[in-house]
Design a protein around this motif. Structure first.
Motif, PDB file in Angstrom:
ATOM      1  N   ILE A 234       0.858  -1.184   0.000  1.00  0.00           N
ATOM      2  CA  ILE A 234       0.000   0.000   0.000  1.00  0.00           C
ATOM      3  C   ILE A 234       0.891   1.230   0.000  1.00  0.00           C
ATOM      4  CG2 ILE A 234      -1.724   1.357   1.258  1.00  0.00           C
ATOM      5  CD1 ILE A 234      -2.684  -1.203   2.583  1.00  0.00           C
ATOM      6  N   VAL A 235       0.569   2.197  -0.848  1.00  0.00           N
ATOM      7  CA  VAL A 235       1.205   3.507  -0.811  1.00  0.00           C
ATOM      8  C   VAL A 235       0.127   4.531  -0.490  1.00  0.00           C
ATOM      9  CG1 VAL A 235       2.491   5.263  -2.079  1.00  0.00           C
ATOM     10  CG2 VAL A 235       2.959   2.838  -2.488  1.00  0.00           C
ATOM     11  N   VAL A 236       0.299   5.243   0.609  1.00  0.00           N
ATOM     12  CA  VAL A 236      -0.658   6.270   1.028  1.00  0.00           C
ATOM     13  C   VAL A 236      -0.109   7.635   0.648  1.00  0.00           C
ATOM     14  CG1 VAL A 236      -1.867   7.328   2.974  1.00  0.00           C
ATOM     15  CG2 VAL A 236      -1.483   4.847   2.940  1.00  0.00           C
ATOM     16  N   GLY A 237      -0.865   8.384  -0.138  1.00  0.00           N
ATOM     17  CA  GLY A 237      -0.494   9.750  -0.496  1.00  0.00           C
ATOM     18  C   GLY A 237      -1.086  10.714   0.506  1.00  0.00           C
ATOM     19  N   ALA A 238      -0.238  11.377   1.296  1.00  0.00           N
ATOM     20  CA  ALA A 238      -0.709  12.230   2.389  1.00  0.00           C
ATOM     21  C   ALA A 238       0.009  13.573   2.365  1.00  0.00           C
ATOM     22  CB  ALA A 238      -0.468  11.518   3.721  1.00  0.00           C
ATOM     23  N   VAL A 239       0.147  14.140   1.182  1.00  0.00           N
ATOM     24  CA  VAL A 239       0.875  15.398   1.016  1.00  0.00           C
ATOM     25  C   VAL A 239      -0.104  16.562   1.042  1.00  0.00           C
ATOM     26  CG1 VAL A 239       2.401  16.726  -0.481  1.00  0.00           C
ATOM     27  CG2 VAL A 239       2.647  14.245  -0.338  1.00  0.00           C
ATOM     28  N   LEU A 240       0.141  17.521   1.928  1.00  0.00           N
ATOM     29  CA  LEU A 240      -0.732  18.688   2.054  1.00  0.00           C
ATOM     30  C   LEU A 240       0.002  19.941   1.603  1.00  0.00           C
ATOM     31  CD1 LEU A 240      -3.316  20.126   3.116  1.00  0.00           C
ATOM     32  CD2 LEU A 240      -2.140  20.329   5.324  1.00  0.00           C
ATOM     33  N   MET A 241      -0.634  20.693   0.699  1.00  0.00           N
ATOM     34  CA  MET A 241      -0.168  22.017   0.309  1.00  0.00           C
ATOM     35  C   MET A 241      -1.317  22.973   0.612  1.00  0.00           C
ATOM     36  SD  MET A 241       2.912  21.620  -0.931  1.00  0.00           S
ATOM     37  CE  MET A 241       3.273  23.027  -1.973  1.00  0.00           C
ATOM     38  N   PRO A 242      -1.326  23.616   1.762  1.00  0.00           N
ATOM     39  CA  PRO A 242      -2.481  24.409   2.188  1.00  0.00           C
ATOM     40  C   PRO A 242      -2.938  25.416   1.140  1.00  0.00           C
ATOM     41  CG  PRO A 242      -0.877  24.222   3.952  1.00  0.00           C
ATOM     42  CD  PRO A 242      -0.225  23.657   2.734  1.00  0.00           C
ATOM     43  N   GLY A 243      -4.215  25.302   0.767  1.00  0.00           N
ATOM     44  CA  GLY A 243      -4.794  26.238  -0.186  1.00  0.00           C
ATOM     45  C   GLY A 243      -4.343  26.062  -1.613  1.00  0.00           C
ATOM     46  N   ASP A 244      -3.494  25.086  -1.881  1.00  0.00           N
ATOM     47  CA  ASP A 244      -2.941  24.898  -3.220  1.00  0.00           C
ATOM     48  C   ASP A 244      -3.224  23.483  -3.693  1.00  0.00           C
ATOM     49  OD1 ASP A 244      -1.628  25.448  -5.565  1.00  0.00           O
ATOM     50  OD2 ASP A 244       0.276  25.987  -4.628  1.00  0.00           O
ATOM     51  N   LYS A 245      -2.998  23.246  -4.973  1.00  0.00           N
ATOM     52  CA  LYS A 245      -3.173  21.922  -5.534  1.00  0.00           C
ATOM     53  C   LYS A 245      -2.054  21.006  -5.063  1.00  0.00           C
ATOM     54  CE  LYS A 245      -4.486  19.743  -9.902  1.00  0.00           C
ATOM     55  NZ  LYS A 245      -4.725  19.950 -11.349  1.00  0.00           N
ATOM     56  N   ALA A 246      -2.398  19.751  -4.779  1.00  0.00           N
ATOM     57  CA  ALA A 246      -1.395  18.795  -4.312  1.00  0.00           C
ATOM     58  C   ALA A 246      -0.399  18.487  -5.428  1.00  0.00           C
ATOM     59  CB  ALA A 246      -2.080  17.512  -3.846  1.00  0.00           C
ATOM     60  N   PRO A 247       0.881  18.325  -5.088  1.00  0.00           N
ATOM     61  CA  PRO A 247       1.877  17.954  -6.099  1.00  0.00           C
ATOM     62  C   PRO A 247       1.801  16.462  -6.401  1.00  0.00           C
ATOM     63  CG  PRO A 247       2.919  18.086  -3.955  1.00  0.00           C
ATOM     64  CD  PRO A 247       1.477  18.493  -3.754  1.00  0.00           C
ATOM     65  N   HIS A 248       2.196  16.072  -7.592  1.00  0.00           N
ATOM     66  CA  HIS A 248       2.228  14.656  -7.951  1.00  0.00           C
ATOM     67  C   HIS A 248       3.538  14.040  -7.468  1.00  0.00           C
ATOM     68  CE1 HIS A 248      -0.789  15.431 -11.461  1.00  0.00           C
ATOM     69  NE2 HIS A 248      -1.393  15.260 -10.304  1.00  0.00           N
ATOM     70  N   VAL A 249       3.446  13.181  -6.461  1.00  0.00           N
ATOM     71  CA  VAL A 249       4.659  12.550  -5.923  1.00  0.00           C
ATOM     72  C   VAL A 249       4.903  11.177  -6.538  1.00  0.00           C
ATOM     73  CG1 VAL A 249       4.602  13.826  -3.759  1.00  0.00           C
ATOM     74  CG2 VAL A 249       3.363  11.656  -3.932  1.00  0.00           C
ATOM     75  N   VAL A 250       3.870  10.584  -7.137  1.00  0.00           N
ATOM     76  CA  VAL A 250       4.019   9.318  -7.866  1.00  0.00           C
ATOM     77  C   VAL A 250       3.500   9.545  -9.276  1.00  0.00           C
ATOM     78  CG1 VAL A 250       3.321   6.895  -8.049  1.00  0.00           C
ATOM     79  CG2 VAL A 250       3.815   7.886  -5.801  1.00  0.00           C
ATOM     80  N   SER A 251       4.359   9.374 -10.256  1.00  0.00           N
ATOM     81  CA  SER A 251       3.975   9.599 -11.653  1.00  0.00           C
ATOM     82  C   SER A 251       3.400   8.325 -12.264  1.00  0.00           C
ATOM     83  CB  SER A 251       5.192  10.052 -12.463  1.00  0.00           C
ATOM     84  OG  SER A 251       6.117   8.983 -12.590  1.00  0.00           O
ATOM     85  N   LYS A 252       2.820   8.472 -13.445  1.00  0.00           N
ATOM     86  CA  LYS A 252       2.322   7.290 -14.159  1.00  0.00           C
ATOM     87  C   LYS A 252       3.472   6.341 -14.483  1.00  0.00           C
ATOM     88  CE  LYS A 252      -0.603   5.874 -18.024  1.00  0.00           C
ATOM     89  NZ  LYS A 252      -1.446   6.331 -19.168  1.00  0.00           N
ATOM     90  N   ALA A 253       4.619   6.894 -14.817  1.00  0.00           N
ATOM     91  CA  ALA A 253       5.783   6.056 -15.124  1.00  0.00           C
ATOM     92  C   ALA A 253       6.240   5.263 -13.902  1.00  0.00           C
ATOM     93  CB  ALA A 253       6.922   6.922 -15.649  1.00  0.00           C
ATOM     94  N   ASP A 254       6.015   5.824 -12.704  1.00  0.00           N
ATOM     95  CA  ASP A 254       6.432   5.131 -11.477  1.00  0.00           C
ATOM     96  C   ASP A 254       5.642   3.846 -11.232  1.00  0.00           C
ATOM     97  OD1 ASP A 254       8.277   7.111 -10.915  1.00  0.00           O
ATOM     98  OD2 ASP A 254       6.929   8.220  -9.576  1.00  0.00           O
ATOM     99  N   LEU A 255       4.468   3.742 -11.826  1.00  0.00           N
ATOM    100  CA  LEU A 255       3.625   2.569 -11.576  1.00  0.00           C
ATOM    101  C   LEU A 255       4.305   1.279 -12.015  1.00  0.00           C
ATOM    102  CD1 LEU A 255       0.033   3.786 -12.566  1.00  0.00           C
ATOM    103  CD2 LEU A 255       1.223   4.011 -10.385  1.00  0.00           C
ATOM    104  N   LYS A 256       5.174   1.383 -13.000  1.00  0.00           N
ATOM    105  CA  LYS A 256       5.850   0.170 -13.489  1.00  0.00           C
ATOM    106  C   LYS A 256       6.811  -0.403 -12.458  1.00  0.00           C
ATOM    107  CE  LYS A 256       9.706   2.429 -15.934  1.00  0.00           C
ATOM    108  NZ  LYS A 256       9.400   3.810 -15.534  1.00  0.00           N
ATOM    109  N   LEU A 257       7.156   0.402 -11.454  1.00  0.00           N
ATOM    110  CA  LEU A 257       8.034  -0.074 -10.383  1.00  0.00           C
ATOM    111  C   LEU A 257       7.284  -0.915  -9.351  1.00  0.00           C
ATOM    112  CD1 LEU A 257       9.957   3.260  -9.621  1.00  0.00           C
ATOM    113  CD2 LEU A 257      10.769   1.337 -11.013  1.00  0.00           C
ATOM    114  N   MET A 258       5.957  -0.813  -9.344  1.00  0.00           N
ATOM    115  CA  MET A 258       5.178  -1.409  -8.273  1.00  0.00           C
ATOM    116  C   MET A 258       4.726  -2.829  -8.582  1.00  0.00           C
ATOM    117  SD  MET A 258       2.890   1.937  -7.183  1.00  0.00           S
ATOM    118  CE  MET A 258       2.233   1.094  -5.736  1.00  0.00           C
ATOM    119  N   LYS A 259       4.395  -3.564  -7.524  1.00  0.00           N
ATOM    120  CA  LYS A 259       3.909  -4.932  -7.664  1.00  0.00           C
ATOM    121  C   LYS A 259       2.490  -4.940  -8.235  1.00  0.00           C
ATOM    122  CE  LYS A 259       4.572  -5.944  -3.307  1.00  0.00           C
ATOM    123  NZ  LYS A 259       4.685  -6.728  -2.046  1.00  0.00           N
ATOM    124  N   PRO A 260       2.156  -5.899  -9.097  1.00  0.00           N
ATOM    125  CA  PRO A 260       0.793  -5.986  -9.613  1.00  0.00           C
ATOM    126  C   PRO A 260      -0.226  -6.071  -8.473  1.00  0.00           C
ATOM    127  CG  PRO A 260       2.239  -7.471 -10.804  1.00  0.00           C
ATOM    128  CD  PRO A 260       3.034  -6.949  -9.647  1.00  0.00           C
TER     129      PRO A 260
END
Length: 370
Positions: A234-260
């Motif tokens: 499990i990867v939990v995305g818990a990044v807060l940028m108050p009042g702003d849009k959250a940044p992308h910390v895991v890209s689509k390309a990063d998915l290939k690194l993960m287990k099915p």
């Protein structure tokens, strides 16, 4: 002041802004509360409970909005509610404008006064009205994660705790704030192998002192995240940028690194999501798959614990509701600079610089309204 509590209409939103005990406190301050019939039913509160607390019932949302000087909600107004707002009316709720340009435009058009729970601060720089829901969402991220790791629910069939002779599952949490810490608490309680990444060294030290060797902490970096992703269940995305849009910390390309069939849980989805492949889902249909990786991106996670969440939210918001009702919003934001940080839209003007830049909209300095 007349305070209105409409029924939440966002899909599968079961919370209510103010439970009966909070209504009773408001009435004791000499204010009137109008509650839409059945607004609290999913949280365990009947219309009779509200009447007993001193509220007046209304049959529909239009009646609540028409009668109230201040509207208290849980989630942002939905499109069907946009036209119910009127000039000068006070709206106090979660807004998350950085992820919602149509709502931003609608609030400006309505000329209401919109204060967002999630941008109210305190003297320590914290977000007291965001904290209770962040606590719940962090714990639910792991609770939901265990469910969707089960093979019958489309997962990889991993038990986070492991058993004798089988290693525990791995949970990677990106962001060590309130959400991240609470996700870690539950994951550690289940016996998982837990890693928290954060960009703030002082926060890492705090977590180390609090949890010791039970929790693995890492300074956030792309190489460190890439080293952990292949092992994560499990990867939990818990990044807060108050009042702003959250940044992308895991890209689509990063998915290939993960287990099915491993799982991404995006708790930042209200702010646009911190995974590139995230899109908002609801409790009825919470999970989808991209490149073999499951995504859980429910935008109102705490609503499934409606009673707990409603009480926790009102415990935090009630003092501010009373402050706004007793003094009026203009005096209240003059008296309380931390409450003033919640002002997002005022009489047609946007007051959040990050949102103005994001959507190329004009904005005014918050100081102009104090």
């Amino acid at each position: 002041m007349k305070i209105g509590i409409p029924t939440e209409i966002k899909p599968q939103e079961y919370r209510v802004a103010l439970p009966p005990h909070a209504v009773a406190a408001i009435v004791q301050h000499g204010h009137e509360v109008i509650v839409q019939s059945d607004a609290g039913s999913h949280s365990g509160y009947s219309d009779h409970d509200y009447i007993h607390a001193g509220a007046t019932l209304a049959d529909d949302a239009a009646s609540v909005f028409a009668a109230a000087d201040m509207i208290c909600k849980v989630k942002e107004p939905q499109p069907d509610e946009y036209e119910l707002l009127r000039p000068g009316q006070l709206l106090f709720t979660y807004l998350h404008l950085a992820a919602n340009k149509p709502l931003t435009n609608a609030l400006m058009k309505s000329r209401c006064v919109a204060l967002a729970y999630e941008t109210v601060t305190d003297s320590y720089g914290r977000f007291p009205l965001l904290t209770p829901m962040s606590e719940i969402a962090g714990r639910l991220a792991v609770q939901a994660g265990t469910w969707f790791l089960q093979a019958n629910n489309g997962g990889a069939g991993v038990m986070l705790s492991g058993v004798s002779g089988v290693m525990a599952g791995k949970v990677v949490i990106v962001g060590g704030g309130v959400v991240g810490e609470n996700a870690a608490i539950l994951a550690m309680g289940l016996g998982a192998d837990v890693y928290v990444l954060d960009a703030r060294m002082d926060r890492i030290r705090e977590l180390n002192l609090r949890y010791g060797s039970r929790l693995h902490t890492c300074l956030m970096s792309r190489p460190q995240l890439h080293a952990l992703l292949p092992h994560a269940d499990i990867v939990v995305g818990a990044v807060l940028m108050p009042g702003d849009k959250a940044p992308h910390v895991v890209s689509k390309a990063d998915l290939k690194l993960m287990k099915p069939k491993s799982l991404l849980v995006d708790v930042a989805i209200d702010q646009g999501g911190c995974f590139e492949t995230s899109r908002a889902t609801c409790h009825e249909d919470p999970v989808y798959q991209v490149n073999g990786i499951n995504h859980y991106c429910v935008a109102n996670m705490p609503s499934v614990c409606a009673q707990t969440a409603s009480v926790a939210l009102s415990n935090a918001t009630l003092p501010y509701v009373l402050e706004l009702a007793d003094a009026g919003w203009q005096q209240a934001v003059k008296n309380n600079r931390f409450l003033a940080e919640g002002l997002n839209v005022c009489n047609g003007d946007l007051t959040i610089e990050t949102v103005g830049r994001l959507f190329d909209l004009p904005y005014k300095n918050l100081a102009d309204f104090r």
